[in-house]
Motif scaffolding. Sequence first.
Motif, mmCIF file in Angstrom:
data_model
loop_
_atom_site.group_PDB
_atom_site.id
_atom_site.type_symbol
_atom_site.label_atom_id
_atom_site.label_comp_id
_atom_site.label_asym_id
_atom_site.label_seq_id
_atom_site.Cartn_x
_atom_site.Cartn_y
_atom_site.Cartn_z
ATOM 1 N N ILE A 2 0.868 -1.182 0.000
ATOM 2 C CA ILE A 2 0.000 0.000 0.000
ATOM 3 C C ILE A 2 0.907 1.236 0.000
ATOM 4 N N ARG A 3 0.593 2.169 -0.882
ATOM 5 C CA ARG A 3 1.387 3.409 -0.928
ATOM 6 C C ARG A 3 0.731 4.423 0.015
ATOM 7 N N VAL A 4 1.487 4.932 0.977
ATOM 8 C CA VAL A 4 0.962 5.887 1.964
ATOM 9 C C VAL A 4 1.645 7.239 1.748
ATOM 10 N N ARG A 5 0.859 8.230 1.351
ATOM 11 C CA ARG A 5 1.432 9.577 1.139
ATOM 12 C C ARG A 5 1.152 10.438 2.363
ATOM 13 N N VAL A 6 2.213 10.800 3.063
ATOM 14 C CA VAL A 6 2.053 11.630 4.263
ATOM 15 C C VAL A 6 2.151 13.083 3.807
ATOM 16 N N LEU A 7 0.974 13.712 3.669
ATOM 17 C CA LEU A 7 0.910 14.976 2.937
ATOM 18 C C LEU A 7 1.767 16.099 3.516
ATOM 19 N N GLN A 8 1.634 16.369 4.819
ATOM 20 C CA GLN A 8 2.374 17.514 5.368
ATOM 21 C C GLN A 8 3.896 17.318 5.352
ATOM 22 N N GLU A 9 4.302 16.056 5.437
ATOM 23 C CA GLU A 9 5.754 15.788 5.451
ATOM 24 C C GLU A 9 6.303 15.580 4.049
#
Lengths: 65, 307
Positions: A2-9
């Motif tokens: 699963i690709r997890v995009r941590v937006l603020q970082e």
Amino acid sequence: MIRVRVLQEKKELEIPGPARVADILREIGAKQTTTVVLKSGVILTPDREVEDGETVDVLSVVSGG
Amino acid sequence: MKCRRCGSFEGEVALKRHNATFCRNCFVVFFRRQVKRAISEFRMFTPKEKILVCVSGGKDSLVLWDVLLDLGFDADGMYIDLGIGDYSRESREKVLAFARLRKREPIIVDLSAEGMTIPEVTARLRKKACSLCGMIKRHHFNSAARKGGYDVVATGHNLDDEASRLLGNIIQWNVKYFPGQKPVLEETSSGMVRKVKPLVRVTEYETACYALIRGIDYMIYECPYSKGATSLAYKEALNMLEEEMPGTKARFLFGFLDGEFFREDEKEESEGRSCLVCGEPSFQEVCSYCRLKEEVARRSAAGRKGA
């Protein structure tokens, strides 16, 4: 995975799928009370399962100062 | 899991503290009701009054403006450009874009016009940015509200902001700051406009969900000066408890607000006179904002002389 995009970082992680949203949050060290998880712009509840190969966005809601 | 309210659609927002999951439409209804309840419960304002909403481009203030307009209130937004590089540029764009969508004209105050941007002020005085920023904003919002004939100034402080502030005040035993925790701070005869916090019943999580569902494009990045702020540590502590015991933050804050914690002798001192320079309410002959401005100007001149 699963690709997890941590937006603020502005970073991306990969974790094994399928996985529940609650497990994804635990895996990346985030809290359910302070983090929104979205798939294609739709908010996911902690009990929802994310399939292998899918992408989710993670957004912290904590603001301060 | 299906929505608790309508039972028809898939739940999108799970709120453990309410033991409920809502679909997007029912969550919007739930959220607006919470705001409406706070407004009436604490008698914040009436539909006839004119509201000035302090907007920063972040989720809380834009959501507040959005909800007040949808509830039919006469609400204008005001943005202060703090001059903090890309952060301020992006925040300002978010405010202007939102205002365009809602066909409103925001009031904009640019601190660079008077040499009082946050980078300039902190560089000259070497004081903590957050407290200076708070004071500068309070001055401008109050001043604009008075000049514009607004009855009330509304801020986007939410349940998390207020609970963490309370925790900080208790840990430091700052009893004198307890009255400032009230969701309504009444106007004073010296010219302080009434201040209200209509989001006091909703959490940051709920506010973010509302913004995302409503398609409100807000600034997701934090102010670079807020890194290491103590309020974040208090929020972290409360959120640890909330994870284990849902509803802790609300019980903590509302137990305090419903309790007998506001004694007459603890009333926050009201600013009793008018500043000789700007006319805003002040404790002294010249208000803290004008003194700050003078100090910044003096140090800037000294810096130029020494260069």
